[in-house]
Design a protein around this motif. Structure first.
Motif, short mmCIF file in Angstrom:
data_model
loop_
_atom_site.label_atom_id
_atom_site.label_comp_id
_atom_site.label_asym_id
_atom_site.label_seq_id
_atom_site.Cartn_x
_atom_site.Cartn_y
_atom_site.Cartn_z
N GLY A 65 0.82 -1.21 0.00
CA GLY A 65 0.00 0.00 0.00
C GLY A 65 0.85 1.26 0.00
N ALA A 66 1.96 1.22 0.75
CA ALA A 66 2.88 2.36 0.78
C ALA A 66 3.51 2.59 -0.59
CB ALA A 66 3.96 2.14 1.83
N ARG A 67 3.78 1.53 -1.32
CA ARG A 67 4.35 1.68 -2.66
C ARG A 67 3.34 2.28 -3.63
NH1 ARG A 67 7.54 -3.69 -1.94
NH2 ARG A 67 5.58 -4.55 -2.61
N VAL A 68 2.07 1.89 -3.48
CA VAL A 68 1.03 2.50 -4.32
C VAL A 68 0.92 3.99 -4.01
CG1 VAL A 68 -1.48 2.59 -4.72
CG2 VAL A 68 -0.30 0.38 -4.68
N LEU A 69 0.91 4.32 -2.73
CA LEU A 69 0.84 5.72 -2.33
C LEU A 69 2.07 6.50 -2.84
CD1 LEU A 69 -0.63 7.97 -0.84
CD2 LEU A 69 0.50 7.20 1.27
N ASP A 70 3.25 5.92 -2.73
CA ASP A 70 4.46 6.56 -3.25
C ASP A 70 4.35 6.83 -4.75
OD1 ASP A 70 5.78 6.68 -0.81
OD2 ASP A 70 6.98 4.88 -1.17
N ALA A 71 3.81 5.88 -5.49
CA ALA A 71 3.65 6.05 -6.94
C ALA A 71 2.69 7.20 -7.25
CB ALA A 71 3.16 4.76 -7.58
N LEU A 72 1.61 7.29 -6.50
CA LEU A 72 0.64 8.38 -6.72
C LEU A 72 1.25 9.73 -6.35
CD1 LEU A 72 -2.56 6.59 -5.38
CD2 LEU A 72 -1.99 7.08 -7.78
N MET A 73 2.00 9.78 -5.25
CA MET A 73 2.65 11.03 -4.86
C MET A 73 3.70 11.44 -5.89
SD MET A 73 2.89 10.89 -0.68
CE MET A 73 4.06 9.53 -0.66
N ALA A 74 4.44 10.48 -6.43
CA ALA A 74 5.44 10.79 -7.45
C ALA A 74 4.78 11.34 -8.71
CB ALA A 74 6.27 9.54 -7.77
N LYS A 75 3.65 10.77 -9.09
CA LYS A 75 2.94 11.26 -10.28
C LYS A 75 2.44 12.68 -10.04
CE LYS A 75 1.47 10.90 -14.40
NZ LYS A 75 2.45 10.75 -15.49
N ALA A 76 1.93 12.94 -8.84
CA ALA A 76 1.46 14.28 -8.51
C ALA A 76 2.60 15.29 -8.58
CB ALA A 76 0.82 14.29 -7.12
N ALA A 77 3.76 14.91 -8.07
CA ALA A 77 4.93 15.80 -8.12
C ALA A 77 5.34 16.04 -9.57
CB ALA A 77 6.08 15.21 -7.31
N GLU A 78 5.33 14.98 -10.38
CA GLU A 78 5.68 15.10 -11.79
C GLU A 78 4.73 16.05 -12.51
OE1 GLU A 78 4.98 12.21 -15.58
OE2 GLU A 78 5.99 11.29 -13.87
N LEU A 79 3.46 16.01 -12.14
CA LEU A 79 2.44 16.86 -12.76
C LEU A 79 2.46 18.29 -12.20
CD1 LEU A 79 -0.49 14.29 -12.89
CD2 LEU A 79 0.84 15.15 -14.84
N GLY A 80 3.26 18.52 -11.17
CA GLY A 80 3.40 19.85 -10.61
C GLY A 80 2.33 20.24 -9.60
N TYR A 81 1.63 19.27 -9.05
CA TYR A 81 0.61 19.58 -8.05
C TYR A 81 1.28 20.15 -6.80
CZ TYR A 81 -2.72 16.60 -10.66
OH TYR A 81 -3.52 16.04 -11.61
N PRO A 82 0.80 21.26 -6.28
CA PRO A 82 1.42 21.84 -5.09
C PRO A 82 1.03 21.13 -3.79
CG PRO A 82 -0.39 23.21 -5.81
CD PRO A 82 -0.23 22.13 -6.83
N GLU A 83 -0.11 20.45 -3.81
CA GLU A 83 -0.63 19.83 -2.60
C GLU A 83 -1.47 18.61 -2.95
OE1 GLU A 83 -2.68 21.60 1.35
OE2 GLU A 83 -3.79 22.03 -0.49
N LEU A 84 -1.46 17.64 -2.04
CA LEU A 84 -2.33 16.48 -2.17
C LEU A 84 -3.36 16.51 -1.06
CD1 LEU A 84 0.29 13.73 -2.97
CD2 LEU A 84 -1.44 14.67 -4.51
N ILE A 85 -4.55 16.04 -1.37
CA ILE A 85 -5.66 16.01 -0.42
C ILE A 85 -6.24 14.60 -0.47
CG2 ILE A 85 -7.90 17.01 0.18
CD1 ILE A 85 -6.97 19.37 -1.79
N LEU A 86 -6.64 14.10 0.67
CA LEU A 86 -7.34 12.83 0.70
C LEU A 86 -8.33 12.81 1.86
CD1 LEU A 86 -5.99 10.94 3.15
CD2 LEU A 86 -4.17 10.75 1.47
N VAL A 87 -9.29 11.95 1.73
CA VAL A 87 -10.25 11.69 2.79
C VAL A 87 -10.00 10.26 3.22
CG1 VAL A 87 -12.69 11.48 3.37
CG2 VAL A 87 -11.93 13.35 1.90
#
Length: 134
Positions: A65-87
């Motif tokens: 699960g941590a690896r999936v989350l890391d992949a999503l965070m890396a994609k967000a960084a690549e796309l230039g997102y300044p912040e991530l939000i989750l519920v």
């Protein structure tokens, strides 16, 4: 399907609430066991929300699960997102806190399950926020 198994069958979320039209617009991460079977998933929405994180019971506690989350965070960084939000379901708060997500606001109920909003800055003052390697 991983999400159906975890959310609908295990947690009792109505199937019509689990699936939505955001899947087609989102980036998805999918993790596989050594035998090639899919065991974990999550998605990154165009607005910077991470959601639908799910790991099959058989794979929990393995770090997948941590690896999936890391992949999503890396994609967000690549796309230039300044912040991530989750519920997050409140029981998953420590999982997200370990990688820098912070609770925002108060606990609330969603589909009969306690949740909290969490956020993580990816960019501060125009510079990427670097996560220390542990």
């Amino acid at each position: 399907m991983i999400r159906t198994s975890v959310f609908v069958e295990e947690q009792g979320v109505p199937a019509e609430l689990e699936l939505d039209d955001m899947d087609a617009l989102s980036w998805h991460a999918l993790a596989f066991a050594e035998d090639g079977a899919p065991v974990a998933t999550g998605r990154l929405l165009p607005d910077g929300h991470i959601g639908r994180m799910a790991v099959l019971k058989s794979a929990r506690g393995t770090g997948i699960g941590a690896r999936v989350l890391d992949a999503l965070m890396a994609k967000a960084a690549e796309l230039g997102y300044p912040e991530l939000i989750l519920v997050a379901q409140t029981q998953a708060e420590p999982f997200y806190a370990r990688v820098g997500f912070e609770r925002v606001g108060v606990e609330f109920e969603q589909v009969g399950i306690p949740h909290i909003e969490m956020r993580k800055r990816l960019v501060q003052a125009g510079r990427p926020v670097v996560r220390p390697i542990t």
